[in-house]
Motif scaffolding. Structure first.
Motif, PDB file in Angstrom:
ATOM      1  N   HIS A  22      -0.318  -4.046   1.555  1.00  0.00           N
ATOM      2  CA  HIS A  22      -0.741  -2.685   1.193  1.00  0.00           C
ATOM      3  C   HIS A  22       0.472  -1.844   0.813  1.00  0.00           C
ATOM      4  O   HIS A  22       0.441  -1.120  -0.194  1.00  0.00           O
ATOM      5  CB  HIS A  22      -1.504  -2.039   2.354  1.00  0.00           C
ATOM      6  N   TRP A  25       1.697  -2.603  -2.530  1.00  0.00           N
ATOM      7  CA  TRP A  25       0.804  -1.946  -3.483  1.00  0.00           C
ATOM      8  C   TRP A  25       1.187  -0.471  -3.624  1.00  0.00           C
ATOM      9  O   TRP A  25       1.232   0.061  -4.740  1.00  0.00           O
ATOM     10  CB  TRP A  25      -0.640  -2.115  -3.003  1.00  0.00           C
ATOM     11  N   ASP A  65      -6.040  -2.513  -4.186  1.00  0.00           N
ATOM     12  CA  ASP A  65      -5.341  -2.351  -2.908  1.00  0.00           C
ATOM     13  C   ASP A  65      -5.821  -3.437  -1.944  1.00  0.00           C
ATOM     14  O   ASP A  65      -7.027  -3.625  -1.779  1.00  0.00           O
ATOM     15  CB  ASP A  65      -5.630  -0.965  -2.329  1.00  0.00           C
ATOM     16  N   PHE A  67      -6.097  -3.321   1.111  1.00  0.00           N
ATOM     17  CA  PHE A  67      -7.011  -2.706   2.072  1.00  0.00           C
ATOM     18  C   PHE A  67      -8.436  -2.651   1.521  1.00  0.00           C
ATOM     19  O   PHE A  67      -9.406  -2.791   2.255  1.00  0.00           O
ATOM     20  CB  PHE A  67      -6.551  -1.298   2.444  1.00  0.00           C
TER      21      PHE A  67
END
Length: 94
Positions: A22, A25, A65, A67
């Motif tokens: 993450h 990213w 992402d 996540f």
């Protein structure tokens, strides 16, 4: 400008497992010139990113992402037409 508000839908321990991808990213978002500021919510229930760019590009990037991909967090994207800023923050204006 966009406010990207992410809220964890899984426990922090799950978020921690995907934190490094993450953060990679996030760093790429800064490198692309889209991200202006970011950080964790307090208490730690997610995070917030201030971003600029085209909405379609931002939405597509949010979908990438880790996540999002792994179902760790959900995003709310709010577009704000900034009209007034303090000195030095003119980049936020629409």
């Amino acid at each position: 400008m966009f406010i990207l508000a992410l809220t964890y839908v899984k426990p922090n321990e799950e978020a921690d497992k995907h934190m490094e991808p993450h953060m990679a990213w996030v760093r790429e978002g800064y490198a692309r010139g889209w991200f202006l500021a970011s950080g964790r919510k307090v208490p730690r229930t997610g995070g917030v990113v201030l971003a600029v760019g085209q909405r379609a590009e931002i939405e597509a990037y949010v979908a990438e992402d880790p996540f999002t991909v792994h179902g760790i967090a959900e995003y709310e994207i709010t577009e704000v037409a900034i009209t007034t800023t303090t000195q030095g923050l003119d980049i936020l204006k629409s």
